[in-house]
Every structure is written in structure tokens, then in C-alpha cells.
Design a protein around this motif. Structure first.
Motif, mmCIF file in Angstrom:
data_model
loop_
_atom_site.group_PDB
_atom_site.id
_atom_site.type_symbol
_atom_site.label_atom_id
_atom_site.label_comp_id
_atom_site.label_asym_id
_atom_site.label_seq_id
_atom_site.Cartn_x
_atom_site.Cartn_y
_atom_site.Cartn_z
ATOM 1 N N VAL A 125 -3.215 -3.082 -44.729
ATOM 2 C CA VAL A 125 -4.565 -3.534 -44.731
ATOM 3 C C VAL A 125 -4.344 -5.315 -43.729
ATOM 4 O O VAL A 125 -4.794 -5.445 -42.933
ATOM 5 C CB VAL A 125 -5.510 -3.374 -45.297
ATOM 6 C CG1 VAL A 125 -6.381 -3.894 -45.207
ATOM 7 C CG2 VAL A 125 -5.682 -1.690 -45.636
ATOM 8 N N LYS A 126 -3.262 -6.166 -44.639
ATOM 9 C CA LYS A 126 -3.496 -7.440 -44.287
ATOM 10 C C LYS A 126 -2.415 -7.640 -42.701
ATOM 11 O O LYS A 126 -2.816 -8.247 -42.217
ATOM 12 C CB LYS A 126 -2.538 -7.879 -45.610
ATOM 13 C CG LYS A 126 -2.775 -9.550 -45.099
ATOM 14 C CD LYS A 126 -1.283 -10.247 -45.985
ATOM 15 C CE LYS A 126 -1.668 -11.743 -46.201
ATOM 16 N NZ LYS A 126 -0.914 -11.924 -47.090
ATOM 17 N N SER A 127 -1.659 -6.103 -42.341
ATOM 18 C CA SER A 127 -0.808 -7.090 -41.352
ATOM 19 C C SER A 127 -1.976 -5.505 -39.989
ATOM 20 O O SER A 127 -1.053 -5.940 -38.936
ATOM 21 C CB SER A 127 0.604 -5.785 -41.435
ATOM 22 O OG SER A 127 1.217 -5.742 -42.591
ATOM 23 N N GLY A 128 -3.465 -5.705 -40.020
ATOM 24 C CA GLY A 128 -3.914 -4.839 -39.096
ATOM 25 C C GLY A 128 -4.211 -3.756 -39.176
ATOM 26 O O GLY A 128 -4.564 -2.701 -37.812
ATOM 27 N N PHE A 129 -3.478 -2.898 -40.158
ATOM 28 C CA PHE A 129 -3.981 -1.243 -40.251
ATOM 29 C C PHE A 129 -4.908 -0.544 -40.333
ATOM 30 O O PHE A 129 -5.287 -1.419 -41.503
ATOM 31 C CB PHE A 129 -2.734 -0.868 -40.578
ATOM 32 C CG PHE A 129 -1.356 -0.957 -39.379
ATOM 33 C CD1 PHE A 129 -0.918 0.400 -38.455
ATOM 34 C CD2 PHE A 129 -0.465 -2.066 -39.543
ATOM 35 C CE1 PHE A 129 0.206 0.501 -38.395
ATOM 36 C CE2 PHE A 129 0.111 -1.997 -38.907
ATOM 37 C CZ PHE A 129 0.991 -0.841 -37.570
ATOM 38 N N ILE A 130 -5.782 -0.065 -40.172
ATOM 39 C CA ILE A 130 -6.871 1.612 -40.468
ATOM 40 C C ILE A 130 -6.209 2.577 -40.894
ATOM 41 O O ILE A 130 -5.242 3.148 -40.279
ATOM 42 C CB ILE A 130 -7.635 0.978 -40.151
ATOM 43 C CG1 ILE A 130 -7.783 1.428 -37.876
ATOM 44 C CG2 ILE A 130 -8.414 -0.444 -40.282
ATOM 45 C CD1 ILE A 130 -8.889 1.495 -38.123
ATOM 46 N N PRO A 131 -6.916 3.310 -42.138
ATOM 47 C CA PRO A 131 -6.414 4.329 -42.486
ATOM 48 C C PRO A 131 -7.071 5.800 -40.919
ATOM 49 O O PRO A 131 -7.751 5.087 -39.752
ATOM 50 C CB PRO A 131 -7.890 4.704 -43.339
ATOM 51 C CG PRO A 131 -7.571 3.332 -43.867
ATOM 52 C CD PRO A 131 -7.343 2.895 -42.828
ATOM 53 N N ALA A 132 -5.904 6.394 -41.015
ATOM 54 C CA ALA A 132 -5.962 7.454 -39.625
ATOM 55 C C ALA A 132 -6.462 8.672 -40.180
ATOM 56 O O ALA A 132 -6.893 9.443 -39.721
ATOM 57 C CB ALA A 132 -4.996 7.038 -39.088
#
Length: 149
Positions: A125-132
Motif C-alpha cells: 500500500v505504501k508503495s502505491g499498490f492496490i488490491p486486485a
């Protein structure tokens, strides 16, 4: 349950850490197939490990994010930080930089974590990812306990 994440292109941060970071290519991985880097690299699938970003304290590698070319267009990121260097933002700095390096090469980065691995979820999350998407499997309790050490 494994959770897979894709980057939200509009919110991939540029993060830094207190250590020098360097982009690493496959040739640099030869001596790194050791237990401390087993989330970032996979000895059984060496040929798929294609790109990484390392954090260095002097000449000592203290953190490594690397990716495997799991298919033609998607590269999976894994990350490890030596225990004595954790909780300093190294993992997220490496993950976000590697994410951008992968995108710049025309590939789609993705990140996977066990749902119970809270530290890894936070890094995603901190690195800019979102659950897919998710993948359901069953694992013995002792394996899950080890993941949360």
C-alpha cells in the motif's frame, strides 16, 4: 489466502531511504541466491529473475527488491530487508523504485502477499499498490506463524 496487488499509476510515490540504492540486472544476482533474499529471488527459477533494486550500507547489501518475469507482460516483485535494518522505510523505497523501473520497461508490475503478512501488505500500500485479486489455498498454522515473525 494470497492477495495480489497492481500499482495505481497515479499514486506510485518516490520514496527514499537512508542508504544508497542501485538498479541491479540479472547478472548481479549470481551470488545472491541465499536465504536472506528468498522473497526477492528464487533459486529454482533463476532464469525468471530479471531486475532488482538494492539498498547498500557501504558495500553491504541490506535490502533487495527484485522481480521475476512470471509471464511476458507481468513481472512479480518480491522484497527482503535484513532484520537489523527493518522499520526504516527501505522495503517501500526499493519497492516503489522497482515498480517505476518495471513500468519504464513496458511491463506490468504486481505484488503478492499472504493476507496474514501485515508488514508486506503495508509495504504494498505504501508503495502505491492496490488490491486486485486473491488466491485461496490452505497452509498449516505453523507456516502462517513463521510468516508473521
Amino acid at each position: 489466502m494470497a492477495e495480489y496487488y497492481l500499482p495505481d499509476i497515479s499514486r506510485i510515490p518516490t520514496l527514499s531511504c537512508a542508504y544508497v540504492t542501485r538498479v541491479l540486472t540479472q547478472e548481479a544476482f549470481a551470488d545472491l541466491y541465499r536465504p536472506e533474499w528468498s522473497n526477492a529471488l528464487c533459486e529454482d527459477r533463476k532464469k525468471l529473475d530479471v531486475l532488482g533494486v538494492g539498498a547498500y550500507d557501504g558495500s553491504t547489501l541490506v535490502g533487495l527488491a527484485a522481480c521475476s518475469a512470471d509471464c511476458d507482460d507481468m513481472w512479480q516483485i518480491g522484497v527482503d530487508v535484513l532484520p537489523e535494518y527493518r522499520r526504516q522505510g527501505i522495503a517501500s523505497a526499493l519497492t516503489s523504485r522497482l515498480t517505476k523501473e518495471i513500468i519504464n520497461r513496458g511491463k506490468v508490475p504486481f505484488y503478492c502477499t499472504a493476507w496474514s503478512n501485515v508488514r508486506s501488505v503495508r509495504n504494498a500500500v505504501k508503495s502505491g499498490f492496490i488490491p486486485a485479486w486473491v488466491e485461496m489455498t490452505a497452509k498449516p498454522a505453523n507456516i502462517v506463524d513463521e510468516m508473521n515473525l
